[in-house]
Design an enzyme around this catalytic site. Structure first.
Site, PDB file in Angstrom:
ATOM      1  N   ASP A   1      35.355   2.781  31.946  1.00  0.00           N
ATOM      2  CA  ASP A   1      34.223   3.637  31.563  1.00  0.00           C
ATOM      3  C   ASP A   1      32.987   2.854  31.132  1.00  0.00           C
ATOM      4  OD1 ASP A   1      36.060   5.550  32.051  1.00  0.00           O
ATOM      5  OD2 ASP A   1      35.970   6.483  30.069  1.00  0.00           O
TER       6      ASP A   1
ATOM      7  N   ASP B   1      41.262  12.180  38.326  1.00  0.00           N
ATOM      8  CA  ASP B   1      41.191  11.062  37.386  1.00  0.00           C
ATOM      9  C   ASP B   1      42.558  10.669  36.838  1.00  0.00           C
ATOM     10  OD1 ASP B   1      40.023   9.224  35.705  1.00  0.00           O
ATOM     11  OD2 ASP B   1      39.325  10.673  34.222  1.00  0.00           O
TER      12      ASP B   1
HETATM   13  C1  GLA Z   1      38.364   8.872  31.885  1.00  0.00           C
HETATM   14  C2  GLA Z   1      37.241   8.726  32.898  1.00  0.00           C
HETATM   15  C3  GLA Z   1      35.954   9.238  32.296  1.00  0.00           C
HETATM   16  C4  GLA Z   1      36.132  10.688  31.870  1.00  0.00           C
HETATM   17  C5  GLA Z   1      37.307  10.814  30.920  1.00  0.00           C
HETATM   18  C6  GLA Z   1      37.628  12.273  30.633  1.00  0.00           C
HETATM   19  O1  GLA Z   1      38.183   8.042  30.775  1.00  0.00           O
HETATM   20  O2  GLA Z   1      37.101   7.390  33.304  1.00  0.00           O
HETATM   21  O3  GLA Z   1      34.881   9.121  33.220  1.00  0.00           O
HETATM   22  O4  GLA Z   1      36.319  11.489  33.006  1.00  0.00           O
HETATM   23  O5  GLA Z   1      38.477  10.212  31.437  1.00  0.00           O
HETATM   24  O6  GLA Z   1      38.681  12.421  29.737  1.00  0.00           O
END
Ligand code: GLA
Length: 533
Positions: free
Chosen positions: A341, A290
């Protein structure tokens, strides 16, 4: 990094798109949604569910649990298993290793006191894995940075006890906030909330499930834990030296300010290979990697490291992968996020929806552009809210799950698994809807007709039939119709309501239905066109 001060994140989290801890949250009441349940209860007779095709690399550990509903005890058989695999007839778990590349069709049978059911499973031994969209659970949307080993194990047990495992749900994925500091082997070790990763992985595998983990090629993750890169060859960071490695910490810049680049950048030293070896030793099966924007170099680096071990680990990139590099993500990753998100609001579903169609060209077995995790059930920890029942209405939830199925998006449940109500379970255990998501052709549904808020999505299925979603994004109940001519179908078709698992009508002309505001009518047209002359 020496000049940088370690500072608590409190108060600044929002500005960093990060999440503060939500200790002491209270649970909000769960509404009674039972009146909205459409999915029939599974029959007592056996039905084999889940993926019909499974990919494994030669020599990798093979783990596949035959998903089947029906009364226990149940006996499983598998005819035509390739050399190297064996089936446990009591649990339906197939394990072993296959050395040679090739394709095998295995005839599965599930039998109980009331009857039996058969189904083919195609095992493809080759380069590609994740031949159907991953189905599982991820800790982020409910637990956010407060995830712990106990909560993960609880989720795994709930996956079994709720019966979800019998519908093909497989992965138990830990998101951000499991990380502590690097060990003597150079690899990231868990923080104090995860006392024993190996034991946890063994427990999850013993349940017939798989384990996922989370990292980043930055020096720190979104929630303020260490990533696969570091500024120093020893892999230490300011916040580790200050003993804050178990917490969600951010470094301030020389002026004392925190901005997203304090954690969110690539250091000079890569620990990718050491971390991957460690994950393989624990028994990890899935990695969410990520950072933003995803960089081709780091995707390839992780892909290459994962290919050096003899364990199949699904690689899922996050978040909001740049569209222009889609061929690169398709080459190196199994899944990649197509958006920022998700939230449990209609606006968020609408926004994510508006970004999906362009990815269809890149969807195929082994490549699953990802519309993000499911926001049904009790969610909220990820965005700093108390755990609460999803704000989506029943119709919006039907739209959400129907759409993710039609799109062939990965399906990762985001709620507290231990307190799932019957309605949420009914959304996740409809095997005819899940079959649309898991169809072996791996196509993404496309809109074939659109008029304002009304849109019709079509997905071709391997057996020649078609799944059709009539969606109403507007505020009024609306009559919608689709003609066989629009679908290119010839001859009489049966129209089957997938949520109710019921044939509605036969037609040689068209199908019409009333569609609720923000709702969907999800049907299948079968038999499709004859393939004979
Ligand atoms: C990002 C990702 C989320 C999650 C957070 C964790 O925002 O898009 O899905 O994994 O990080 O900190």
């Amino acid at each position: 990094m020496k000049n940088f001060k370690v500072t608590t994140l409190a108060g600044l989290a929002a500005a960093l798109f990060c999440i503060t801890a939500i200790e002491g949250y209270t649970q909000t009441a769960q509404p009674d949604m039972s009146q909205y349940i459409l999915t029939p209860k599974p029959a007592d007779t056996p039905r084999i569910n889940g993926a019909r095709v499974f990919g494994v690399r030669p020599g990798s550990e093979f783990m596949f649990t035959v998903a089947a509903t029906g009364k226990r005890p149940m006996k499983f058989e598998a005819e035509g298993l390739p050399k190297g695999l064996k089936l446990d007839p009591e649990t339906g778990r197939i394990t072993g290793r296959i050395k040679k590349e090739g394709e095998y069709t295995v005839r599965l049978t599930a039998t109980n006191a009331l009857g039996s059911n058969e189904r083919d499973l195609r095992i493809v031994v080759g380069d590609r894995i994740a031949l159907t969209p991953p189905m599982g659970w991820n800790s982020w949307n409910c637990w956010g940075p407060n995830v712990s080993q106990d909560k993960v194990v609880e989720a795994a047990r709930a996956m079994v006890e709720s019966g979800l495992i019998n519908h093909g749900w497989t992965y138990i994925n830990i998101d951000d906030a499991w990380q502590g500091k690097r060990g003597r082997n150079g690899a990231i070790q868990p923080n104090m909330k995860f006392p024993d990763m190996k034991a946890m992985a063994d427990d999850i595998h013993a349940l017939g499930l798989k384990l996922g983990i989370y990292s980043t090629p930055w020096i720190g993750t979104y929630a303020g834990h260490i990533g696969c890169y570091a500024e120093t060859p020893e892999g230490t960071y300011g916040w580790i030296e200050a003993g804050k490695h178990d917490e969600n910490y951010f470094i301030s810049d020389p002026e004392g300010k925190i901005n997203r680049y304090t954690n969110y950048h690539h250091g000079e030293y890569s620990f990718v290979e050491a971390d991957v070896r460690q994950w393989a030793e624990w028994g990890v099966d899935y990695l969410k990697y990520d950072w933003y924007p995803n960089t081709c170099y780091h995707a390839k680096e992780m892909h290459d490291a994962l290919r050096k071990i003899d364990r199949d680990i699904v690689l899922s990139l996050s978040a909001d992968s740049p569209y222009a590099d889609a061929p690169v993500w398709a080459r190196y990753a199994n899944c990649w996020r197509t958006t920022g998100d998700i939230r449990d609001t209609w606006a968020s579903i609408r926004h994510i929806w508006s970004l999906q169609d362009k990815w269809a060209a890149f969807k195929r077995p082994g490549n699953w552009p990802d519309a993000d995790m499911l926001v049904v059930g009790q969610v909220g920890g990820a965005w700093g809210e108390p755990l609460h029942y999803t704000k989506l209405t029943a119709d919006e939830q039907y739209t959400h799950i129907s759409l993710w199925s039609l799109l062939a998006s990965p399906m990762l449940i985001g709620c507290d698994m231990a307190q799932m109500d019957d309605f949420t379970l009914s959304l996740l255990t409809n095997d005819e809807v899940n079959d649309i998501n898991q169809d072996p052709l791996g196509l993404q549904a496309r809109p074939i007709w659109e008029n304002g808020d009304l849109v019709i999505y079509v997905k071709h299925l391997e057996d020649g039939s078609m799944a059709v979603g009539l969606f109403n994004r507007g505020e009024q109940e609306t009559d919608m119709e689709v003609t066989l001519q629009q679908l290119g179908l010839r001859g009489e078709q049966t129209v089957r309501d997938l949520w109710r698992q019921k044939d509605l009508t036969k037609t040689s002309d068209k199908f019409a239905a009333k569609v609720a505001p923000h709702g969907v009518v999800l049907v299948k047209f079968y038999p499709g066109n004859s393939r004979e002359r």
